[in-house]
Design an enzyme around this catalytic site. Structure first.
Site, PDB file in Angstrom:
ATOM      1  N   HIS A   1       0.832  -1.198   0.000  1.00 61.98           N
ATOM      2  CA  HIS A   1       0.000   0.000   0.000  1.00 61.98           C
ATOM      3  C   HIS A   1       0.876   1.262   0.000  1.00 61.98           C
ATOM      4  O   HIS A   1       0.713   2.150  -0.831  1.00 61.98           O
ATOM      5  CB  HIS A   1      -0.904  -0.052   1.239  1.00 61.98           C
ATOM      6  CG  HIS A   1      -1.788   1.131   1.433  1.00 61.98           C
ATOM      7  ND1 HIS A   1      -3.153   1.076   1.295  1.00 61.98           N
ATOM      8  CD2 HIS A   1      -1.507   2.407   1.767  1.00 61.98           C
ATOM      9  CE1 HIS A   1      -3.668   2.269   1.527  1.00 61.98           C
ATOM     10  NE2 HIS A   1      -2.688   3.101   1.819  1.00 61.98           N
ATOM     11  N   GLU A   2       1.815   1.298   0.908  1.00 60.67           N
ATOM     12  CA  GLU A   2       2.659   2.497   1.016  1.00 60.67           C
ATOM     13  C   GLU A   2       3.531   2.685  -0.212  1.00 60.67           C
ATOM     14  O   GLU A   2       3.707   3.801  -0.695  1.00 60.67           O
ATOM     15  CB  GLU A   2       3.517   2.443   2.281  1.00 60.67           C
ATOM     16  CG  GLU A   2       2.737   2.459   3.594  1.00 60.67           C
ATOM     17  CD  GLU A   2       1.756   3.621   3.711  1.00 60.67           C
ATOM     18  OE1 GLU A   2       1.964   4.659   3.062  1.00 60.67           O
ATOM     19  OE2 GLU A   2       0.764   3.481   4.450  1.00 60.67           O
TER      20      GLU A   2
HETATM   21 ZN    ZN Z   1      -2.785   5.099   2.209  1.00 59.77          ZN
END
Ligand code: ZN
Ligand code: ADP
Length: 543
Positions: free
Chosen positions: A331-332
């Site tokens: 995600h990051e």
């Molecule tokens: Zn996020």
């Protein structure tokens, strides 16, 4: 950006930038859906009802001067006049000049309004009476009004003096706006009336000057703003870069700095910080230095302090399982890759999967190199896509999505709504404001919509959705073209937990743009023939 409790804002005083200042410190937090409780009621002591509990700072104890106030020079210049009046009253009365009775300081929290009021009293060496508007509002009928009376009586006795009312809006909310059974409050109204009566009751040159502060000027009762009352307003805004430098210098006097500390750099890295945030930054850095038994505060302490203010404390105790960690890492990295390709974005400083603060399981920290006052449409599109980059990465890698993107989605939607309703950037709807720009200084509040026909309301919703959908498509497109990089960086992040600095940027430098992305940034439109199918659900992974 979850750190809203500290000082995030949605309300921009910077004109067009009415969205999150801290977009510039774009920080994408994966969060669980922690419910956050509002503040509980305050416990006020019942003693001394009826007595004004204004704190009186007598001469000498108010040792704040204008030297302690930095970065808000316009406001200071305007207020010098008041100091001069308090010191040389006769000069003014001989001339027949009337000094304003009431000055309203308007601006976001923590910008130094209280400090300014104290500094006036300190400079002029007059007593300072201060009370907060919310303190006036008591449960007991009649008490608020009598407090106002007492306050003014004492001030008049000790004139020349400064009376300062903080949070004037708590007291002086527009009667029209309150109405109804929710907010109708007799007590407040009586108190307000008493305040108006007091203001009308004293002659202009009695030497009592009333200062008040608010961050919600738009809700004030118009009666308060009439001539002879708070007829002068002074805006105390968030400081620009040179202002921040000046404030940092004021507060840095109190700590010992190492040679490597570059206040100029710190000022550049803290757009959106108000004076109080900067004071807090210095203090946090000093605390960190003390904890490590340093004798001086070094630059690294400041860097850690900035991060801490933005994201909260590290929570090493929050242990994620393997799948969660993998999800957070991808995600990051998704945010970081999309962000690195978008125009006008800030430098990506750091990606971390060390949990921090309330609910943040990981974050991407982007720090700006300069203050920005305007944003171009492609930059806004780019920011929306960057916000959705985390979610897009989850879709591509896992074929399933998590709750972690909720905060991103919220912010992306807010921004898309502004794009359409406030900045007039949607081709279909054109430059018509559908939102009333009202909340100037308050953060996290959305403006009310104008009255629009159901037909227009529908069109707005459709446009907002289109902006989001397109940005989402682009995030998917970009990440699927950079699949290998996404996987590789996420793997490294899982091993090291933190990626930062030049090393991170050289990796992100390998990401490549896509043709669709360029076209969309330019025009806001997609080439519809090659839309990616909604990738989560049965379609499964695309990466
Ligand atoms: Zn996020
Ligand atoms: P406000 O009344 O606008 O909410 P305050 O005056 O209470 O803000 O600010 C809180 C603290 O933050 C001050 O006591 C001071 O330490 C610091 N501060 C805020 N603004 C400034 C400024 N312009 N210059 C120096 N310090 C500031």
């Amino acid at each position: 950006m979850e750190f809203s409790a500290a000082s995030t804002s949605n309300g921009g005083v910077w004109g067009f930038l009415k969205f999150t200042f801290f977009f510039f410190l774009l920080l994408n937090l994966v969060g669980f859906l922690f419910s956050r409780n509002g503040q509980g009621g305050t416990n006020k002591s019942l003693f001394g009802i009826g007595q004004s509990n204004a704190r009186i700072y007598s001469e000498g104890t108010m040792d704040v001067t204008f030297d302690d106030v930095a970065g808000i020079d316009e406001a200071k210049t305007e207020l010098y006049e008041i100091v001069d009046f308090l010191q040389h009253q006769t000069k003014y009365s001989l001339l027949g000049a009337k000094i304003p009775k009431g000055v309203l300081l308007v601006g976001p929290p923590g910008t130094g309004k209280t400090l300014l009021a104290k500094a006036i009293a300190g400079e002029a060496k007059v007593p300072f009476f201060s009370i907060s508007g919310s303190e006036f509002i008591e449960m007991f009928v009649g008490v608020g009004a009598s407090r106002v009376r007492n306050l003014f009586d004492s001030a008049k006795k000790q004139a020349p003096a400064i009376v300062f009312i903080d949070e004037l809006d708590a007291l002086g909310k527009s009667r029209a706006a309150v109405g109804g059974f929710m907010g109708g409050n007799d007590e407040r109204e009586q108190t307000l009336n008493q305040l108006l009566a007091e203001m009308d009751g004293f002659e202009p040159n009695t030497g009592v000057i009333l200062l008040a502060a608010t961050n919600r000027p738009e809700v004030l009762d118009p009666a308060l703003l009439r001539p002879g009352r708070f007829d002068r307003q002074i805006v105390v805004d968030r400081p620009d870069k040179s202002g921040r430098l000046a404030i940092l210098q004021v507060h840095a006097r109190k700590v010992s700095l190492a040679r490597d500390v570059d206040l100029d750099k710190l000022a550049a890295r803290t757009p959106g910080f108000a004076g109080a945030d900067l004071a807090n930054l210095i203090n946090e850095a000093a605390l960190l230095a003390a904890r490590q038994n340093h004798t001086v505060v070094v630059m690294a302490d400041f860097n850690e302090a900035i991060e801490r203010i933005l994201t909260g404390l590290e929570k090493k105790s929050r242990v994620l399982n393997e799948l969660e960690k993998k999800t957070v890492a991808h995600h990051e990295v998704g945010h970081a890759i999309v962000g690195s390709l978008m125009p006008g974005t800030d430098r990506i400083e750091k990606i971390s999967i060390v949990p921090r603060g309330v609910g943040a399981l990981g974050y991407t920290l982007q720090l700006p190199e300069e203050d920005r006052f305007l944003m171009i449409e492609d930059e806004i599109r780019g920011r929306i896509a960057t916000l959705l980059g985390g979610r897009a990465a989850e879709e591509l890698i896992f074929g399933k999505v998590s709750t972690g993107a909720s905060d991103d989605i919220q912010k992306a939607t807010d921004l898309a709504e502004r794009y359409v309703t406030l900045y007039g950037m949607s081709d279909r709807l054109g430059p018509i404001a559908f939102e009333k720009a009202q909340q100037q200084f308050l953060e996290g509040m959305t403006n009310p919509r104008r009255q629009v026909s159901p037909h227009i309301a529908e069109a707005i919703d459709r446009e907002v959705k289109a902006v989001i959908d397109n940005a989402h498509q682009i995030a998917l497109d970009v990440l699927s073209h950079n699949c290998e990089l996404l996987k590789k960086l996420a793997q490294t992040l899982l091993e090291r937990e933190i990626l930062e600095g030049e090393q991170l940027r050289s990796q992100l430098g390998l990401a490549h743009k896509t043709a669709d992305m360029e076209q969309w940034l330019q025009t806001g439109k997609l080439s519809h023939n090659k839309l990616l199918a909604s990738s989560h659900g049965s379609n499964g992974r695309l990466c």
